[in-house]
Design an enzyme around this catalytic site. Structure first.
Site, PDB file in Angstrom:
ATOM      1  N   CYS A 155      18.751  41.369  80.375  1.00 32.54           N
ATOM      2  CA  CYS A 155      19.058  39.939  80.444  1.00 32.54           C
ATOM      3  C   CYS A 155      20.503  39.655  80.827  1.00 32.54           C
ATOM      4  CB  CYS A 155      18.767  39.278  79.098  1.00 32.54           C
ATOM      5  SG  CYS A 155      17.168  39.692  78.414  1.00 32.54           S
ATOM      6  N   ARG A 157       8.895  21.407  79.776  1.00 30.89           N
ATOM      7  CA  ARG A 157       7.719  20.662  79.309  1.00 30.89           C
ATOM      8  C   ARG A 157       8.209  19.396  78.600  1.00 30.89           C
ATOM      9  NH1 ARG A 157       6.620  26.112  78.768  1.00 30.89           N
ATOM     10  NH2 ARG A 157       4.622  26.812  79.646  1.00 30.89           N
ATOM     11  N   GLY A 178      18.417  43.038  75.889  1.00 29.08           N
ATOM     12  CA  GLY A 178      17.404  43.963  75.413  1.00 29.08           C
ATOM     13  C   GLY A 178      17.921  45.383  75.306  1.00 29.08           C
ATOM     14  N   CYS A 193      22.266  37.700  74.669  1.00 30.02           N
ATOM     15  CA  CYS A 193      21.781  38.922  74.028  1.00 30.02           C
ATOM     16  C   CYS A 193      21.120  39.754  75.115  1.00 30.02           C
ATOM     17  CB  CYS A 193      20.800  38.600  72.906  1.00 30.02           C
ATOM     18  SG  CYS A 193      19.324  37.670  73.402  1.00 30.02           S
ATOM     19  N   HIS A 211      13.526  31.740  81.637  1.00 30.95           N
ATOM     20  CA  HIS A 211      14.384  32.926  81.529  1.00 30.95           C
ATOM     21  C   HIS A 211      13.969  33.996  82.541  1.00 30.95           C
ATOM     22  CE1 HIS A 211      16.724  36.148  80.015  1.00 30.95           C
ATOM     23  NE2 HIS A 211      16.060  36.437  78.908  1.00 30.95           N
ATOM     24  N   SER A 248      11.651  31.730  75.061  1.00 30.58           N
ATOM     25  CA  SER A 248      11.809  31.478  76.491  1.00 30.58           C
ATOM     26  C   SER A 248      10.570  31.924  77.256  1.00 30.58           C
ATOM     27  CB  SER A 248      13.050  32.197  77.010  1.00 30.58           C
ATOM     28  OG  SER A 248      12.965  33.587  76.738  1.00 30.58           O
TER      29      SER A 248
END
Length: 392
Positions: free
Chosen positions: A88, A217, A378, A376, A346, A245
């Site tokens: 990320c 949304r 992974g 953050c 994301h 996300s």
């Protein structure tokens, strides 16, 4: 060493999974933003020192997608390109690398950012070792390479559940945070807050495919969120599809150069990069990576957290977002003022550059001066960057 400036910051709209942008490969999406950013700043392709592009899911995309994107954008063969993979954090880490090259004099003009087409990520199969008996297993590279921790062998959503339990983040609080992300995003779109950062994506015939973010949304309400079942811990979990996300497609880029080159070209700075930082942490709580990354980064800048006007902290999950905000002790009113990844989406290799692009334009819109972008990462990491708008 010279200061490093961002003189342009653009992104595509964020596409939904298997949505309108799924017709484009990752390198195609990136090339459209690269071409536009050079055109707007009147920079020729052969004036670029290098292109640095973050991407996570590039299996089957062909050799060096960053190079493909650069050449497709009109940058000549003599200009090199580099791909970066830090899950990320890839998009932001590519900008950190460009910053380092510019301040040390190794590059003059760099296009840096990130891209991801999660819609076009491949399934793969290990065919080089023959299957002598039984079934062969097909792997979803999006899930395996992008969303599964290699140390604990769990989905990223499980790490979000770990944080929710350890930091006592309730389902109610997570759903409310998710709702607020959607509301902020809806308001931002209606008020045109993203207009200066978004590039319409067109097809080969010049028809607009997507001109605004596809994933939000705006009709979300708390009742709908509360009805969703837990996604990762069916028995007593709190993380749902509504408070995390999405899976998305998108590209985001910045054009960077030292102050001397910026002045020579009569370009105006959008922001000065002040510092950046990266850290490692326990992968079981990977969502807490921004805490120490932000603390290190602001310390390098000589800033206190109270000095910061705006934070863009990637909303991988509501639970980790709330825990990070709590641990830092920062006002939620300064965080993701236009909504975050829960609403916007994301696209993992793109998100680091996307939040920086949004941060740059948000500082200008509100008249702020100091901003922090952080994610953050992974496998248990965090990355952050401090930027400053024109000095008062």
């Amino acid at each position: 060493m010279e200061d490093c400036y961002i003189v342009a910051a653009l992104r595509s709209p964020i596409g939904s999974f298997q949505g309108k942008l799924s017709q484009f490969s990752a390198s195609d999406l990136a090339s459209k933003i690269i071409a536009e950013i050079l055109t707007r700043c009147e920079v020729k392709g052969d004036d670029v020192s290098q292109v640095i592009l973050g991407q996570v899911l590039n299996a089957g995309d062909g050799m060096c997608p960053s190079r493909q994107a650069a050449v497709s954008a009109g940058i000549p063969y003599n200009v090199p390109a580099l791909g970066v993979s830090m899950v990320c954090g890839s998009g932001l880490r590519s900008i950190c690398m460009a910053y380092a090259d510019i301040i040390t004099g190794n590059s003059t003009i760099v296009v840096a950012g990130g891209v991801e087409s999660m819609s076009n990520s491949r399934h793969c199969y290990q065919a080089r070792k023959s299957v002598k008996f039984g079934n062969a297993v097909m792997i979803d590279t999006m899930v395996y390479d992008g969303l599964t921790d290699p140390f604990y062998n769990v989905h990223m959503g499980v790490t979000a559940e770990n944080i929710a339990k350890k930091w006592n983040i309730s389902r109610t609080d997570q759903d409310q945070f998710a709702l607020e992300s959607q509301i902020k995003c809806k308001n931002a779109i209606e008020e045109g807050c993203f207009n200066n950062e978004i590039v319409q994506i067109v097809d080969k015939e010049g028809r607009v495919v997507l001109g605004t973010d596809e994933h939000p949304r705006p009709q979300t309400d708390i009742e709908k969120l509360c009805k969703l079942k837990p996604s990762f811990d069916r028995e007593c979990g709190t993380v749902t599809a509504g408070n995390c996300s999405g899976l998305n497609d998108g590209a985001a880029m910045v054009l960077m150069m030292p102050g001397s080159e910026m002045r020579r070209r009569n370009l105006q700075p959008l922001a000065r990069i002040v510092s950046w930082s990266q850290i490692g942490c326990d992968p079981a709580y990977m969502g807490m990576g921004p805490v120490d990354a932000i603390k290190q980064c602001t310390t390098k800048s000589g800033w206190s957290l109270e000095d910061i006007d705006l934070f863009e902290i990637n909303e991988a999950f509501a639970s980790q977002s709330l825990a990070v905000i709590s641990e830092l002790g920062i006002p939620i009113s300064k965080v993701n003022v236009n909504g975050g990844a829960i609403a916007l989406g994301h696209p993992i290799g793109c998100s680091g550059s996307r939040i920086l692009v949004t941060l740059v334009h948000s500082l200008h819109r509100i008249g702020g001066y100091k901003g922090v972008a952080a994610l953050c990462v992974g496998s248990g990491m965090g990355v952050a960057m401090c930027i400053e708008r024109n000095v008062k």
